[in-house]
Scaffold this motif. Structure first.
Motif, PDB file in Angstrom:
ATOM      1  N   VAL A  16      -3.602   1.732 -13.027  1.00 44.67           N
ATOM      2  CA  VAL A  16      -3.363   2.224 -11.415  1.00 44.67           C
ATOM      3  C   VAL A  16      -3.689   3.819 -11.338  1.00 44.67           C
ATOM      4  O   VAL A  16      -4.219   4.100 -10.439  1.00 44.67           O
ATOM      5  CB  VAL A  16      -1.801   2.004 -11.415  1.00 44.67           C
ATOM      6  N   ARG A  17      -3.349   4.567 -12.159  1.00 42.63           N
ATOM      7  CA  ARG A  17      -3.490   6.105 -12.029  1.00 42.63           C
ATOM      8  C   ARG A  17      -5.083   6.406 -11.953  1.00 42.63           C
ATOM      9  O   ARG A  17      -5.280   7.411 -11.255  1.00 42.63           O
ATOM     10  CB  ARG A  17      -2.968   6.865 -13.318  1.00 42.63           C
ATOM     11  N   ASP A  25      -7.325   4.618 -10.370  1.00 43.11           N
ATOM     12  CA  ASP A  25      -7.665   4.083  -9.100  1.00 43.11           C
ATOM     13  C   ASP A  25      -6.973   4.607  -8.078  1.00 43.11           C
ATOM     14  O   ASP A  25      -7.578   4.626  -6.864  1.00 43.11           O
ATOM     15  CB  ASP A  25      -7.953   2.639  -9.129  1.00 43.11           C
ATOM     16  N   ALA A  26      -5.762   4.645  -8.072  1.00 48.93           N
ATOM     17  CA  ALA A  26      -4.907   4.944  -6.630  1.00 48.93           C
ATOM     18  C   ALA A  26      -5.227   6.549  -6.378  1.00 48.93           C
ATOM     19  O   ALA A  26      -5.401   7.330  -7.232  1.00 48.93           O
ATOM     20  CB  ALA A  26      -3.543   4.811  -7.175  1.00 48.93           C
ATOM     21  N   VAL A  30       3.761   5.669  -8.745  1.00 52.11           N
ATOM     22  CA  VAL A  30       3.829   4.438  -9.649  1.00 52.11           C
ATOM     23  C   VAL A  30       5.164   4.118 -10.293  1.00 52.11           C
ATOM     24  O   VAL A  30       5.932   4.733 -10.724  1.00 52.11           O
ATOM     25  CB  VAL A  30       2.852   4.591 -10.723  1.00 52.11           C
ATOM     26  N   ALA A  88       2.649   1.908  -5.923  1.00 56.38           N
ATOM     27  CA  ALA A  88       2.238   0.885  -6.797  1.00 56.38           C
ATOM     28  C   ALA A  88       3.630   0.264  -7.891  1.00 56.38           C
ATOM     29  O   ALA A  88       4.016   1.226  -8.266  1.00 56.38           O
ATOM     30  CB  ALA A  88       1.298   1.170  -8.004  1.00 56.38           C
ATOM     31  N   ASP A 120       0.669  -1.223   0.189  1.00 55.35           N
ATOM     32  CA  ASP A 120      -0.042   0.035  -0.180  1.00 55.35           C
ATOM     33  C   ASP A 120       0.865   1.330  -0.055  1.00 55.35           C
ATOM     34  O   ASP A 120       0.313   2.366   0.339  1.00 55.35           O
ATOM     35  CB  ASP A 120      -1.015  -0.202   1.315  1.00 55.35           C
ATOM     36  N   ALA A 179      -0.167   8.823  -4.678  1.00 51.40           N
ATOM     37  CA  ALA A 179       0.660   7.557  -4.873  1.00 51.40           C
ATOM     38  C   ALA A 179       1.717   7.442  -6.030  1.00 51.40           C
ATOM     39  O   ALA A 179       1.359   7.973  -7.065  1.00 51.40           O
ATOM     40  CB  ALA A 179      -0.390   6.615  -5.038  1.00 51.40           C
TER      41      ALA A 179
END
Length: 296
Positions: free
Chosen positions: A189-190, A192-193, A199, A169, A166, A197
């Motif tokens: 990922v972009r 939802d995160a 990457v 990512a 967590d 966050a």
């Protein structure tokens, strides 16, 4: 001496209590020979290394003794992250002999394991001195000991990578394959995160690394590249990052490295080198606890 802090959280206190209980079981069968006797003890380094684990004495003693009298007192002679020599005293203790014996094994086991990691980390960090490149750990840790083992890395002069899934990512080979490639994986990922966050893409080829930079990865982990290959690849990735719309920089990390060649990797221009060696290849630092009757 490498400066590091460790937060003694309620969870860590509970773990320490469980580890003490694992050794005590239904109760130490030797206490009848010790009850009512006072004793003094000290910890002794039996090999050169970097000490780590003293910070655990307070919560271990509190769990073992509580507020009972007479007290178990101790004094640390060296701090965590301090280089020590064979024969050097590290810690002095005084109190009920039964408490000294009950504390010994759990406290020493933890300190020997953590000191071994700190010692191995310091040896690798020494190879990077003056390069400006940091040594980071990995998630290859002993289940239940991650917080402590990563603390030991900091005591040895290293830095921590992700504490868990967590934290950031990191898209690896399987993620990229299942998502349909680097660009698609980063976009998913972009979407939802949370926006802060990071990457990270683990690249196993120059093509994957280039695609990750173009797609806006915050960092690219260059896995199992030779130093010679990185000398060519790193400058090209830096140049590509400048062309990104937001002109954001990219962190370049070498992983899967030979620990004996760290200076060669540092000379390639990477920002970071990660290695599991301090955890997976280190030996415990040999420490012992020596006893004397009080007043002798």
């Amino acid at each position: 001496m490498a400066r590091a802090d460790l937060s003694i959280t309620p969870r860590l206190r509970q773990q320490l209590a469980e580890w003490l209980q694992e050794d005590l079981g239904r109760g130490d069968l030797t206490t009848s020979a010790l009850r009512g006797r006072e004793g003094e003890a000290h910890w002794l380094a039996k090999a050169d290394g970097v000490f780590c684990g003293g910070v655990l004495l307070e919560p271990l003693v509190r769990e073992l003794v509580g507020s009972s009298e007479p007290r178990l007192d101790w004094q640390l002679l060296v701090g965590d992250g301090t280089p020590v020599e064979a024969g050097q005293r590290l810690l002095e203790l005084r109190g009920p002999a039964e408490h000294l014996v009950a504390l010994e094994r759990t406290a020493l086991n933890l300190a020997m394991r953590l000191s071994g990691i700190a010692t191995a980390t310091a040896a690798l960090v020494a190879q990077l001195k003056g390069t400006g490149v940091a040594l980071a750990d990995t998630r290859k840790t002993t289940p239940g000991l991650r917080t402590l083992e990563k603390y030991a890395v900091r005591c040895g002069g290293g830095v921590n990578h992700r504490m868990g899934l967590d934290d950031a990512a990191m898209l690896k080979e399987n993620h990229l394959a299942w998502a349909g490639g680097v660009t698609a994986a980063i976009a998913a990922v972009r979407a939802d995160a949370p926006w802060p966050a990071r990457v990270i893409v683990e690249a196993e080829s120059a093509e994957e690394a280039q695609a990750a930079v173009v797609a806006g990865a915050d960092a690219v982990l260059l896995d199992e590249f030779s130093p010679d290959a990185l000398k060519t690849l790193v400058p090209s990735l830096r140049a590509q990052a400048v062309l990104r719309p937001a002109r954001t920089s990219v962190v370049l990390e070498a992983s899967g490295v030979n620990p004996a060649e760290l200076p060669l990797y540092a000379a390639t221009g990477v920002d970071l080198i990660s290695s599991s060696a301090p955890m997976t290849r280190s030996s415990w630092l040999d420490l012992s606890m020596r006893f004397t009757p009080a007043g002798s």
